[in-house]
Design an enzyme around this catalytic site. Structure first.
Site, short mmCIF file in Angstrom:
data_model
loop_
_atom_site.label_atom_id
_atom_site.label_comp_id
_atom_site.label_asym_id
_atom_site.label_seq_id
_atom_site.Cartn_x
_atom_site.Cartn_y
_atom_site.Cartn_z
N CYS A 66 -23.62 75.30 64.47
CA CYS A 66 -24.73 76.01 65.12
C CYS A 66 -24.32 76.71 66.41
O CYS A 66 -25.03 77.57 66.92
CB CYS A 66 -25.88 75.05 65.42
SG CYS A 66 -26.50 74.25 63.94
N HIS A 88 -30.80 77.44 71.11
CA HIS A 88 -30.65 77.21 69.68
C HIS A 88 -31.96 76.61 69.16
O HIS A 88 -32.56 75.75 69.80
CB HIS A 88 -29.49 76.24 69.44
CG HIS A 88 -29.36 75.81 68.01
ND1 HIS A 88 -29.43 76.71 66.97
CD2 HIS A 88 -29.19 74.58 67.46
CE1 HIS A 88 -29.29 76.04 65.83
NE2 HIS A 88 -29.16 74.76 66.10
N ASN A 135 -34.18 76.21 61.47
CA ASN A 135 -32.86 76.15 62.09
C ASN A 135 -31.90 77.02 61.26
O ASN A 135 -31.54 76.66 60.15
CB ASN A 135 -32.39 74.68 62.11
CG ASN A 135 -31.02 74.51 62.74
OD1 ASN A 135 -30.32 75.49 63.01
ND2 ASN A 135 -30.63 73.27 62.97
O1 UT7 Z 1 -28.75 72.30 64.64
C1 UT7 Z 1 -27.79 71.32 64.83
C2 UT7 Z 1 -28.30 70.13 65.47
N1 UT7 Z 1 -29.36 69.51 64.71
C3 UT7 Z 1 -30.36 68.99 65.38
O2 UT7 Z 1 -30.40 69.14 66.58
C4 UT7 Z 1 -31.38 68.15 64.65
C5 UT7 Z 1 -31.75 66.98 65.50
N2 UT7 Z 1 -32.67 66.04 64.88
C6 UT7 Z 1 -33.96 66.33 64.64
O3 UT7 Z 1 -34.39 67.44 64.84
C7 UT7 Z 1 -34.86 65.21 64.20
O4 UT7 Z 1 -34.18 63.99 64.31
C8 UT7 Z 1 -35.42 65.37 62.74
C9 UT7 Z 1 -36.44 66.47 62.71
C10 UT7 Z 1 -34.27 65.68 61.81
C11 UT7 Z 1 -36.09 64.08 62.30
O5 UT7 Z 1 -37.12 63.72 63.22
P1 UT7 Z 1 -37.20 62.23 63.79
O6 UT7 Z 1 -38.40 62.17 64.63
O7 UT7 Z 1 -35.88 61.94 64.47
O8 UT7 Z 1 -37.41 61.37 62.50
P2 UT7 Z 1 -36.51 60.21 61.88
O9 UT7 Z 1 -35.27 60.78 61.26
O10 UT7 Z 1 -36.34 59.10 62.86
O11 UT7 Z 1 -37.47 59.71 60.71
C12 UT7 Z 1 -38.77 59.19 60.99
C13 UT7 Z 1 -39.49 58.95 59.68
C14 UT7 Z 1 -38.64 58.17 58.66
O12 UT7 Z 1 -39.50 57.30 57.97
P3 UT7 Z 1 -39.57 55.74 58.39
O13 UT7 Z 1 -38.19 55.22 58.23
O14 UT7 Z 1 -40.04 55.71 59.81
O15 UT7 Z 1 -40.56 55.18 57.42
C15 UT7 Z 1 -38.19 59.25 57.72
O16 UT7 Z 1 -37.95 58.75 56.41
O17 UT7 Z 1 -39.83 60.19 59.06
C16 UT7 Z 1 -39.38 60.18 57.70
N3 UT7 Z 1 -39.09 61.54 57.29
C17 UT7 Z 1 -40.01 62.37 56.78
N4 UT7 Z 1 -41.31 62.21 56.51
C18 UT7 Z 1 -41.97 63.25 56.00
C19 UT7 Z 1 -37.91 62.20 57.37
N5 UT7 Z 1 -38.05 63.45 56.90
C20 UT7 Z 1 -39.35 63.58 56.54
C21 UT7 Z 1 -40.09 64.63 55.99
N6 UT7 Z 1 -41.40 64.43 55.75
N7 UT7 Z 1 -39.55 65.84 55.73
#
Ligand code: UT7
Length: 322
Positions: A113, A249, A279
């Site tokens: 990125c 970004h 993204n």
């Molecule tokens: O561009 C390069 C760099 N990349 C980034 O900077 C990305 C950085 N990370 C993020 O933007 C975030 O971590 C995400 C958007 C990817 C995820 O958000 P989060 O608040 O960190 O969620 P998480 O991964 O901790 O997941 C929370 C919950 C999980 O369920 P449980 O375990 O709490 O039951 C996931 O399974 O959300 C669930 N989940 C979803 N639910 C509905 C993950 N993806 C989805 C989804 N829809 N698409």
């Protein structure tokens, strides 16, 4: 003293738009989850037959027109991308040829990125050294070709596009400073497991998918983007209040908000495209810059801080007067 200055910008997005409502029909997700966790509402997705050089070519033509230069005037072409058309020749040579020119150096930079920030920093050095008088720098990606459309943790995040800038020498800045960084210890938090010299024989590229430990990436991204922004201001003795625009970004609205908060910048001074583009990896910063310029918010002479963070991890910032 020679500085480099952005003379023109352009962007190109594939026509097809995938909304959160569309994704609700594909995986177990909701518009509400995607919007509140990421800020993304829709993203552009390339057609099967489209290549990254197709997007680059269109963005480049717009940037050249904006800068009032012809393709023949380009003497350096650098493209930041993780998703080139081919393993080789490098995508910049493909775009060069498709622009109807040849002869000048043309190469690509892979920094996930952060690819555009790395590419523009490199062009800045060429111009400052007096070795380029008209550089074309592009950040472009068809990252959706690396997506597993059954994996809800990644398929809702990404989109495709290309952003281009034409950079020319100037006797005043222009680009004031560039700061780049990388730390390979974080490789396992965000990567694509198949490469040319690793496991390509085991699985076709289409059989693999982006691996991301999202919440861990999130934490390092917030910390690093805040640090790199402060580093740029401190190195130039510039107060955060003097910044006109942050062009970050566009990975996640919450990461952008955290960076703005740490800088004490109101969100009105931040160019946001994550809601419309998702993204787009290396394309996100140049496309956001182009959006801000074309809708009239970013004006000539204003102080802009661009910054990015991505797989590796890699990161970087560019402070400039537009
Ligand atoms: O561009 C390069 C760099 N990349 C980034 O900077 C990305 C950085 N990370 C993020 O933007 C975030 O971590 C995400 C958007 C990817 C995820 O958000 P989060 O608040 O960190 O969620 P998480 O991964 O901790 O997941 C929370 C919950 C999980 O369920 P449980 O375990 O709490 O039951 C996931 O399974 O959300 C669930 N989940 C979803 N639910 C509905 C993950 N993806 C989805 C989804 N829809 N698409």
């Amino acid at each position: 003293m020679i500085y480099s200055r952005i003379a023109g910008t352009g962007r190109f997005l594939p026509e097809r738009i995938l909304t959160n409502a569309d994704l609700e029909k594909m995986v177990d997700t909701t518009d509400e989850w995607i919007r509140t966790r990421t800020g993304v509402e829709r993203r552009h997705v390339a057609d099967k037959g489209q290549t990254t050089s197709d997007l680059c070519l269109e963005a480049a033509k717009i940037a050249l027109k904006d800068a009032g230069v012809t393709a023949e005037e380009i003497d350096l072409l650098i493209i930041g991308t993780t998703t080139p058309d081919l393993v080789f020749p490098n995508i910049a040579t493909i775009v060069q040829h498709r622009l109807g020119i040849g002869g000048c150096p043309a190469f690509s930079i892979e920094a996930a990125c952060t690819g555009f920030i790395y590419a523009l920093t490199t062009a800045d050095k060429f111009i400052r050294a007096g070795e380029s008088k008209c550089a074309l720098v592009i950040g472009a990606e068809i990252i959706t070709k690396l997506i597993d459309w059954n994996d809800r943790s990644t398929c809702v995040l990404f989109g495709d596009g290309a952003g281009a800038v034409v950079v020319k020498p100037s006797d005043k800045p222009g680009i004031i400073s560039c700061h780049l960084g990388a730390d390979g210890q974080y490789k396992d938090l965000l990567y694509y497991p198949v490469g040319v010299s690793k496991d390509l024989h085991k699985a076709g590229v289409g059989d693999s998918k982006i691996i991301m430990v999202g919440n861990e990436v999130f934490k390092v991204a917030v910390k690093t983007l805040g640090n790199v922004a402060e580093q740029a201001l401190k190195a130039n003795n510039i107060d955060k209040d003097d910044l006109d625009w942050l062009v970050p970004h566009q990975a996640n609205l919450r990461i952008i908000q955290a960076t703005a908060k740490r800088l004490g910048l109101p969100m009105e001074k931040v160019i946001l495209t994550v809601q419309d583009h998702g993204n787009t990896s290396a394309a996100s910063v140049p496309m956001a810059l182009d959006v801000g310029i074309r809708d009239g918010r970013i004006k000539r002479g204003q102080l802009i801080l661009m910054e990015a963070f991505g797989g590796g991890f890699t990161w970087g910032s560019i402070l400039m007067r537009y």
